[in-house]
Design a protein around this motif. Structure first.
Motif, PDB file in Angstrom:
ATOM      1  N   PHE A  20      46.967  78.530  -8.172  1.00  0.00           N
ATOM      2  CA  PHE A  20      48.245  79.011  -8.679  1.00  0.00           C
ATOM      3  C   PHE A  20      49.313  77.957  -8.411  1.00  0.00           C
ATOM      4  N   GLU A  24      54.099  80.750  -9.785  1.00  0.00           N
ATOM      5  CA  GLU A  24      53.219  81.887 -10.064  1.00  0.00           C
ATOM      6  C   GLU A  24      52.955  82.708  -8.809  1.00  0.00           C
ATOM      7  N   ALA A  27      52.383  86.413  -9.337  1.00  0.00           N
ATOM      8  CA  ALA A  27      51.085  86.619  -9.985  1.00  0.00           C
ATOM      9  C   ALA A  27      49.961  86.444  -8.973  1.00  0.00           C
ATOM     10  N   GLU A 205      55.523  84.713 -12.854  1.00  0.00           N
ATOM     11  CA  GLU A 205      54.329  85.221 -13.526  1.00  0.00           C
ATOM     12  C   GLU A 205      53.291  84.127 -13.764  1.00  0.00           C
ATOM     13  N   ARG A 206      52.090  84.575 -14.096  1.00  0.00           N
ATOM     14  CA  ARG A 206      50.979  83.665 -14.384  1.00  0.00           C
ATOM     15  C   ARG A 206      51.205  82.965 -15.716  1.00  0.00           C
ATOM     16  N   GLN A 207      50.903  81.669 -15.761  1.00  0.00           N
ATOM     17  CA  GLN A 207      51.012  80.903 -16.998  1.00  0.00           C
ATOM     18  C   GLN A 207      49.638  80.873 -17.677  1.00  0.00           C
TER      19      GLN A 207
END
Length: 437
Positions: A20, A24, A27, A205-207
């Motif tokens: 990560f 992130e 996430a 957030e997650r990419q």
């Protein structure tokens, strides 16, 4: 009994190789939370994320970026442990940490946030920009270097050689990928500042697809490098390189397993990396010399379309011969070199390059580049008719000759050049008569 016990224990351990970015972190925490709901509880970093099987539990995790951490940290250092003591009093237990990441588990349902939104955003943004600058340096440096070489004096080496073009494409895509990440980070930073001004939480957030693209590009680059050695007639060197990469991966795995301190990790990576690179260079060099032996000379001599013996009498056998032929979308290049022992001279060398392309700009670039090299620099225009060419440049003694045809170029260097009545035979042997205007 002991074996069965180990099998049961192994079934309770799961290692995940997820990564990560600092932006992130939420996430990351959500991923750990979902794993706990499935009964997999995070224990530590050890060559990946290590989970232990247990009862499904709703555990709240918090992943924070510790500003005093370092990219060389493989475990929580003294300052991170001291920071964790304060967090534990507030109801958060430190599970483990790596780089600037610190993973906490909430012990008290009323535990307040570890840091304020403003502090967290500042910590994440600073760490992300520093890491991004480091990540961008190598791809941009490689891309710039390769493009300078490909468009400069090595143009003819790159334009007709598919592995070089492949590597150029991959490193360019890698640089483009990191520049895209750079743009994403700018956008995230702008949105984060706006959210803080409006009193909203910042999104971490997650990419999507980020890591997948990174691994694809790295694999493509490695395939291109290995193919490069295979195409230049050095498959053993390619295998050595592949083996060296496996050794480097094994070395990294050992470091991640034992997790040395920050200072030790720095010395291990710098010293161990330098030793491994040195050994790799030594092995590749040794393999290269063994592959260029008498057998390779004979093989090259058999494939060469033109040698001194084709237009003059030679005694004995040549000491050295080289042959290569590359072809790409842009055309082809034939290279030949023959060095013959000579009683009067130390050696009698014949070297030639024949370039063919349908693209005028390719031939023009090569003509401008090659006529400025050591062999052909200083040549002057001469009568093109004997060479049946559009343009011919030769030096005074005729040792170096450059001839330009409609869709081909000839660069010929010969200690014993072909005589006037042998030029047509030379052109016919090199299949250049059909390129006569």
């Amino acid at each position: 009994m002991e074996r069965k016990k180990k099998q049961i224990q192994a079934g309770k351990i799961r290692r995940v190789f997820h990564s990560f970015r600092y932006t992130e972190c939420d996430a990351f925490a959500e991923y750990l939370h979902e794993m706990s709901l499935d009964g997999w509880h995070f224990k530590k970093w050890q060559m990946g994320l290590l989970f232990e099987k247990g009862e499904p539990t709703d555990i709240t995790y918090c992943v924070e970026v510790f500003p005093k951490g370092s990219e060389m940290d493989l475990k929580p250092e003294r300052q991170a442990v001291e920071y964790a003591d304060y967090c534990e009093v507030a109801g958060w237990e430190l599970i483990d940490g790596q780089r600037k990441f610190c993973i906490f588990r909430r012990m008290d349902s009323d535990a307040p946030p570890i840091v304020t939104e403003e502090e967290r955003f500042a910590n994440v943004r600073k760490a992300e920009w520093r890491q991004l600058a480091f990540d961008l340096f190598v791809p941009l440096l490689l891309t710039a270097e390769f493009w300078i070489r490909a468009l400069g004096s090595e143009f003819s080496d790159w334009i007709f050689f598919p592995p070089y073009l492949w590597i150029l494409l991959v490193v360019t895509l890698m640089a483009a990928g990191w520049l895209l990440q750079f743009g994403r980070t700018i956008l995230w930073s702008v949105r984060g500042k706006r959210a803080l001004r409006e009193g909203r939480p910042v999104a971490y957030e997650r990419q999507p697809f980020r890591r997948v693209m990174e691994w694809i590009l790295v694999i493509l680059l490695e395939v291109g490098v290995i193919a490069l050695f295979a195409c230049v007639g050095m498959p053993k060197a390619g295998l050595v390189l592949a083996g060296s990469l496996l050794v480097l991966l094994a070395f990294a795995a050992v470091v991640l397993w034992f997790r040395p301190s920050r200072e030790t990790n720095w010395w291990v990576q710098v010293g161990g990396g330098a030793i491994l690179v040195f050994l790799m260079i030594m092995v590749v060099t040794a393999v290269a010399f063994t592959e260029n032996g008498p057998a390779e000379n004979r093989k090259a001599l058999a494939r060469l379309p033109l040698t001194q013996a084709d237009y003059c009498e030679m005694k004995g056998e040549p000491d050295h011969a080289e042959y290569s032929y590359q072809k790409s979308f842009f055309g082809s290049r034939l290279q030949g070199t023959v060095i013959w022992p000579n009683e009067e001279l130390e050696e009698n060398e014949l070297s030639y390059n024949v370039y063919r392309s349908e693209y005028a700009w390719v031939l023009h670039k090569i003509w401008e580049t090659e006529t400025d090299t050591m062999y052909y620099k200083g040549t002057k225009e001469t009568d093109p008719r004997p060479w049946k060419a559009l343009e011919v440049r030769r030096n005074k003694n005729g040792i170096a000759t450059c001839a330009r045809y409609e869709d081909a170029l000839l660069f010929l260097y010969a200690d014993t050049p072909p005589a006037a009545d042998q030029i047509e035979l030379t052109l016919e042997t090199l299949n250049l008569l059909k390129d006569t205007n």
